[in-house]
Design an enzyme around this catalytic site. Structure first.
Site, mmCIF file in Angstrom:
data_model
loop_
_atom_site.group_PDB
_atom_site.id
_atom_site.type_symbol
_atom_site.label_atom_id
_atom_site.label_comp_id
_atom_site.label_asym_id
_atom_site.label_seq_id
_atom_site.Cartn_x
_atom_site.Cartn_y
_atom_site.Cartn_z
ATOM 1 N N CYS A 1 0.845 -1.187 0.000
ATOM 2 C CA CYS A 1 0.000 0.000 0.000
ATOM 3 C C CYS A 1 0.886 1.246 0.000
ATOM 4 C CB CYS A 1 -0.936 0.093 1.193
ATOM 5 S SG CYS A 1 -2.038 -1.292 1.400
ATOM 6 N N ARG B 1 3.854 -0.511 -4.836
ATOM 7 C CA ARG B 1 3.638 -0.937 -3.449
ATOM 8 C C ARG B 1 2.306 -1.655 -3.268
ATOM 9 N NH1 ARG B 1 7.047 1.745 0.464
ATOM 10 N NH2 ARG B 1 5.621 0.928 1.996
ATOM 11 N N TRP C 1 -3.096 -2.648 -1.420
ATOM 12 C CA TRP C 1 -2.833 -4.096 -1.529
ATOM 13 C C TRP C 1 -3.700 -4.703 -0.430
ATOM 14 C CZ3 TRP C 1 -0.931 -8.134 1.486
ATOM 15 C CH2 TRP C 1 -0.499 -9.276 0.792
ATOM 16 N N ASN D 1 -1.950 2.471 5.885
ATOM 17 C CA ASN D 1 -1.138 1.288 5.559
ATOM 18 C C ASN D 1 -0.960 0.504 6.848
ATOM 19 O OD1 ASN D 1 -0.784 2.263 3.027
ATOM 20 N ND2 ASN D 1 1.406 2.699 3.240
ATOM 21 N N GLY D 2 -1.006 -0.814 6.755
ATOM 22 C CA GLY D 2 -0.795 -1.630 7.953
ATOM 23 C C GLY D 2 -2.050 -2.419 8.278
ATOM 24 N N GLU E 1 16.733 -18.705 -6.528
ATOM 25 C CA GLU E 1 16.394 -17.362 -6.979
ATOM 26 C C GLU E 1 15.786 -17.391 -8.395
ATOM 27 O OE1 GLU E 1 15.899 -14.642 -5.732
ATOM 28 O OE2 GLU E 1 16.164 -13.121 -7.269
ATOM 29 N N LYS F 1 5.600 -4.729 -3.624
ATOM 30 C CA LYS F 1 7.049 -4.619 -3.554
ATOM 31 C C LYS F 1 7.576 -4.756 -2.135
ATOM 32 C CE LYS F 1 11.167 -3.705 -5.150
ATOM 33 N NZ LYS F 1 11.852 -4.831 -5.794
#
Ligand code: M6R
Length: 612
Positions: free
Chosen positions: A2, A27, A78, A104-105, A485, A607
């Site tokens: 977010c 984000r 998000w 956010n959170g 990876e 991200k």
């Protein structure tokens, strides 16, 4: 995870918010919205709210070009609580429509708060945890937004970065931080507030990083930061070194492609000024440890997530083989909830591109609580992990915007090579060996350039195999984490299933997956493990499985066994992770392109993962 942006100043706010959100889209990108305050003359009227499901492009279409207003907040989401739709998108309003918030959170006690507010007659519109904040502020509001926010924070449990505005307080934005980053942008007669400096780079490079527990109240010409005890603070203004060009695509079709091809330069930056040829060692002043403290270190532990964990796995092998220090890399999300034994004379490295990954941050705090030193290996300057660690190494990759990490990974590797050399030179490594090691390290940017020159070959091979539903990525020793990876890159941007495995392990189970439809991509070491890897390749071929091999240029034997061969520049086996990983990044990138995926913003991801 977010993104938040806020602006107050003389300019048309809607444009700045939408532009800022575009920069923050990496984000989170399932929905977005803005809330704009009416100007002074119209103070008291409700706020203009525009929210849209989908990418910022959808929001941009919905925002009238001439939308008036000079103060507002925006958010790109998000989803954590509540499905993806317009209603659940931020900002959220209180019942009167005068207060707007973005968050956010995660608010952990939102159910209890919601029940309490509903008893008071509050009607909720969304399924989010965040909406409760708007109503709580409204409940406490008595003519002063800052005071209402502070009173509300006392009731919130969980993590938050918040920005809010009130229709009756023109030009004012109030923000608060606890576990989710917020940065103040100090402009000339204008102020910004964002979850990340990329949203404000076009307007100012003067920033203040808020700490947990701090609240900011800003107007166009001033800002005030206070702590949880209501003490007014005198925060330091930092200067952001990143240039605006670094967050543009600069002619590339997407950020991931740009970031892959930037690697020769970003690795050179990570090494710059840190290679000490005179003493055959490295200079890492940011560690902030005395020689005595460095000498006392007996073991290394790495905590990280995702790609950063893979860098840590390589780093730990180097610590062991080069510096002869026992070392292990742990997944941060696992470590935190175990009851880890923190041995004396250990040093922990928290590795994180963003410096905001919640799992890594909380694991780091757990280790600090037990009395051990945690150093950071971070890219984002001023990030929480960088600030909370005792010292560390900035990797200087520059902004990494694509969700899939590429250039940060190779710069993290560069940091580990420097660290391994530093420790090795304090123990068994001779001056001569140190100089030789540095000579090879110095060549790495050119080696990576050489590996990237295989672009067309890799594109053709990716096209050939783009129909495959499953892949095996196989490597040994230092190339085992590189195989992990490669598999992660393919999974996250192409949505094709891939497993990374140690080549020696395939006979213990995964070989059952081998069929003409399941290609195996081998990373071929050029040391004593080469022959064993070739045997593993033959085992796959014998069972009808297609083999793609990444190996040193001129390796005729490997070329003759593999169905497809990606030659990379020859280097010492110790440095092969650098030549092997760029082809895997490109392989994933080209498969994703073939499949028409959104390379920079793959589904379901964000991200920087600031929730657990
Ligand atoms: O910012 P961090 O390095 O702490 O992020 C850790 C992971 O979330 C990250 O590496 C993730 O796995 C990437 N999307 C991988 O490309």
């Amino acid at each position: 995870m977010c993104g938040i942006v806020g602006y107050t100043g003389p300019r048309q706010v809607s444009r700045i918010l939408v532009e800022g959100l575009k920069r923050l889209e990496y984000r989170g990108y399932d929905s977005a919205g803005i809330a704009v305050q009416k100007d002074v003359a119209q103070a008291g009227e409700p706020i203009t709210l525009i929210k849209k499901t989908g990418k910022i492009a959808e929001l941009r279409k919905a925002v009238p070009k001439d939308l008036p207003g000079h103060c507002g907040i925006g958010h790109t989401r998000w989803a954590t609580h509540g499905v993806v739709n317009d209603v659940n998108a931020h900002p959220h309003l209180d019942g009167s429509g005068k207060i707007a918030i973005v968050h956010n959170g995660i608010i952990e006690n939102y159910v209890a708060l919601k029940e309490m507010l509903e008893k008071e007659g509050t009607v909720f519109r969304s399924d989010t945890d965040s909406e409760v904040i708007a109503h709580l502020i409204s409940y406490h509001y008595d003519g002063d937004l800052e005071l209402a926010v502070k009173a509300s924070l006392k009731h919130l449990k969980g993590t938050y970065g918040i920005a809010c505005i009130h229709a009756d307080e023109p030009g004012r934005i109030v923000g608060a931080r606890n576990g989710s980053p917020l940065v103040i942008g100090v402009g000339d007669g204008e102020m910004l507030l964002a979850s990340d400096v990329t949203a404000m780079l076009a307007h100012t490079k003067r920033v203040v990083y808020l700490n947990d527990g701090e609240v900011v109240s800003m107007l166009p010409h001033e800002f005030k930061v206070s702590d949880g005890d209501d003490r007014v603070l005198d925060p330091k203004i930092d200067h952001v070194a990143w240039e605006l060009g670094a967050i543009e695509k600069e002619g590339y079709s997407c950020y991931m492609e740009k970031e892959i091809f930037e690697q020769p330069d970003s690795i050179a930056r990570a090494l710059s000024g840190r290679m000490d040829f005179e003493y055959g060692s490295s200079k890492l002043g940011g560690l902030d440890l005395t020689k005595k403290e460095l000498h006392a270190i007996e073991r290394v532990r790495v905590i990280a997530a995702g790609t950063s964990w893979h860098a840590g796995l390589v780093g730990c092998q180097l610590m062991e083989s080069v510096a002869r220090l026992p070392a292990t890399a742990e997944l941060a999300s696992e470590l935190r909830y175990r009851n880890p034994v923190v041995e004396p004379n250990s040093v922990y490295f928290a590795v994180s591109q963003s410096g905001e990954t919640a799992d890594t941050l909380y694991a780091m705090r757990e280790i600090q609580r037990r009395g051990s030193t945690v150093l950071g290996i971070c890219n984002v300057v001023g990030s929480t992990i960088a600030r909370e660690s005792a010292g560390g190494v900035y990797v200087h990759s520059g902004p990494e915007i694509a969700v899939a990490s590429t250039k940060a990974f190779t710069s993290q590797l560069a940091a580990f090579y420097l660290l391994a050399l530093l420790f090795a030179r304090m123990h068994d490594m001779s001056h001569h060996e140190g100089v030789e090691f540095l000579g090879r390290l110095k060549d790495v940017p050119d080696l990576v350039r050489g590996a990237l020159a295989q672009r067309d070959t890799i594109q053709a091979i990716a096209k050939k195999y783009s129909h495959a539903k499953d892949f095996l990525f196989l490597g040994r020793g230092l190339l085992y984490p590189i195989a992990l990876e490669g598999a992660l890159k393919l999974k996250e941007i192409s949505y094709v299933h891939a497993e990374g495995y140690a080549s020696g392990e395939i006979k213990h189970g995964p070989i059952a997956l081998v069929s003409p439809d399941t290609p195996s991509l081998f990373l071929v070491p050029n040391d004593y493990l080469r022959e064993k890897t070739i045997s593993n390749m033959k085992e796959i071929k014998a069972r009808g499985g297609p083999v793609i091999a990444v190996a040193d240029e001129g390796d005729e034997l490997v070329a003759s066994i593999a169905d497809d061969y990606i030659p990379v520049p020859r280097t010492h086996a110790l440095f092969q992770p650098f030549t092997m990983v760029p082809p895997l990044q490109l392989f994933a990138y080209f498969i994703a392109l073939e499949l028409g995926r959104d390379v920079d913003q793959p589904r379901n991801l964000a991200k920087s993962v600031t929730v657990e």
